[in-house]
Design an enzyme around this catalytic site. Structure first.
Site, PDB file in Angstrom:
ATOM      1  N   SER A 134      17.605 -83.225 -10.261  1.00  0.00           N
ATOM      2  CA  SER A 134      18.118 -81.988  -9.668  1.00  0.00           C
ATOM      3  C   SER A 134      19.341 -82.324  -8.836  1.00  0.00           C
ATOM      4  O   SER A 134      19.488 -83.467  -8.383  1.00  0.00           O
ATOM      5  CB  SER A 134      17.050 -81.365  -8.752  1.00  0.00           C
ATOM      6  OG  SER A 134      17.563 -80.243  -8.062  1.00  0.00           O
ATOM      7  N   TYR A 148      11.261 -80.869  -1.408  1.00  0.00           N
ATOM      8  CA  TYR A 148      11.599 -80.998  -2.837  1.00  0.00           C
ATOM      9  C   TYR A 148      12.699 -82.048  -3.024  1.00  0.00           C
ATOM     10  O   TYR A 148      12.622 -82.896  -3.921  1.00  0.00           O
ATOM     11  CB  TYR A 148      12.050 -79.629  -3.339  1.00  0.00           C
ATOM     12  CG  TYR A 148      12.518 -79.548  -4.771  1.00  0.00           C
ATOM     13  CD1 TYR A 148      11.630 -79.712  -5.833  1.00  0.00           C
ATOM     14  CD2 TYR A 148      13.853 -79.260  -5.074  1.00  0.00           C
ATOM     15  CE1 TYR A 148      12.060 -79.600  -7.158  1.00  0.00           C
ATOM     16  CE2 TYR A 148      14.291 -79.143  -6.388  1.00  0.00           C
ATOM     17  CZ  TYR A 148      13.389 -79.314  -7.422  1.00  0.00           C
ATOM     18  OH  TYR A 148      13.823 -79.198  -8.735  1.00  0.00           O
TER      19      TYR A 148
END
Ligand SMILES: NC(=O)c1ccc[n+]([C@@H]2O[C@H](COP(=O)([O-])OP(=O)(O)OC[C@H]3O[C@@H](n4cnc5c(N)ncnc54)[C@H](OP(=O)(O)O)[C@@H]3O)[C@@H](O)[C@H]2O)c1
Length: 232
Positions: A134, A148
């Site tokens: 990501s 995250y």
């Protein structure tokens, strides 16, 4: 042994994983899909493709899936470690159980999966690994993306570590780092319209392109964004 190349894709039930599966099927690869509900999509008939039970939270399920894929096809050419979970908690607000789950699914499970498939991946001299990391593995954009991001920084590190471990065997590994992609995950994190997010089919095209490059074109990281940021 199968004539067609074989790709293992985790979390292909929906979102980016489903788009990646369709893109590989369109390119003539055989799919082995690892899912909590092992079902093949309509574009992937059972004659050429395979679905296996896979739960990223169950460390034994990766090796069982790889064994089943080898029994069916006799080869593994690429692993796409895609299954992942999100959180909107800061590193202060997140509790240990949720942090453990983020690390288990986003970091430990991809390592276990690639480790289970390591020998077949090395057999062709051009195995490929993609870790769906990501942009949250490249920068911490907000407090709420913090927990995250910690897991995705580790996922980027994992891809680099796999690249080093496998380079002499011809295995190439890439951390693919998208910003918002129009899937259930992003919709749970932002009220941004789907049309203003990256299309999962475009991430899939990138994954197929990266997998098709020769050993002499190793790509360590690939960032893709729907919006302008300072560096991405
Ligand atoms: N969407 C974004 O904006 C974005 C941006 C950057 C990176 N990513 C990353 O891209 C990857 C795919 O994300 P997505 O947007 O497609 O997410 P998604 O729409 O939420 O889909 C997640 C996929 O992962 C599977 N999964 C989750 N937990 C699992 C577990 N314990 N065992 C097996 N499978 C599990 C889900 O399976 P079930 O159907 O069984 O739940 C589903 O197939 C993730 O690693 C994510 O972190 C996404």
């Amino acid at each position: 042994m199968s004539e067609r190349k074989v790709v293992l894709i985790s979390g292909a039930s929906r979102g980016i994983g489903l788009s990646v599966a369709r893109a590989f099927a369109d390119e003539g690869w055989s799919l082995s899909l690892g899912q909590r509900q092992p079902e093949l999509p309509e574009f992937a008939p059972e004659a050429d493709h395979h679905a296996a039970f896979y739960d990223a939270l169950d460390p034994s399920s990766a090796s069982a899936w790889v064994e089943a894929a080898m029994a069916r096809f006799g080869r593994i050419d690429a692993v796409i470690a895609n299954a992942g979970i999100a959180s909107h908690k800061s590193v202060i607000d997140v509790d240990d159980a949720e942090m453990d789950a983020l690390l288990a699914v986003n970091v430990k499970a991809p390592r276990q999966l690639v480790k289970a498939a390591w020998e077949p991946l090395g057999q062709s001299g051009r195995g490929r690994v993609i870790v769906l990391a990501s942009l949250s593995g490249k920068r911490v954009k907000s407090a709420g993306s913090g927990a995250y991001a910690v897991s995705k920084f580790a996922a980027v590190g994992l891809a680099h570590a796999i690249r080093h471990a496998g380079f002499d065997k011809g295995i190439r590994a890439t951390a693919v780092c998208p910003g918002f992609v129009a899937t259930d995950m992003a919709r749970s994190l932002t009220d941004r319209d789907d049309r203003l997010m990256t299309d999962p089919d475009d991430v899939a095209r990138v994954v197929v392109m990266l997998t098709s490059l020769p050993n002499t074109a190793s790509v360590a990281e690939f960032a893709i964004n729907c919006q302008l940021e300072e560096s991405f």
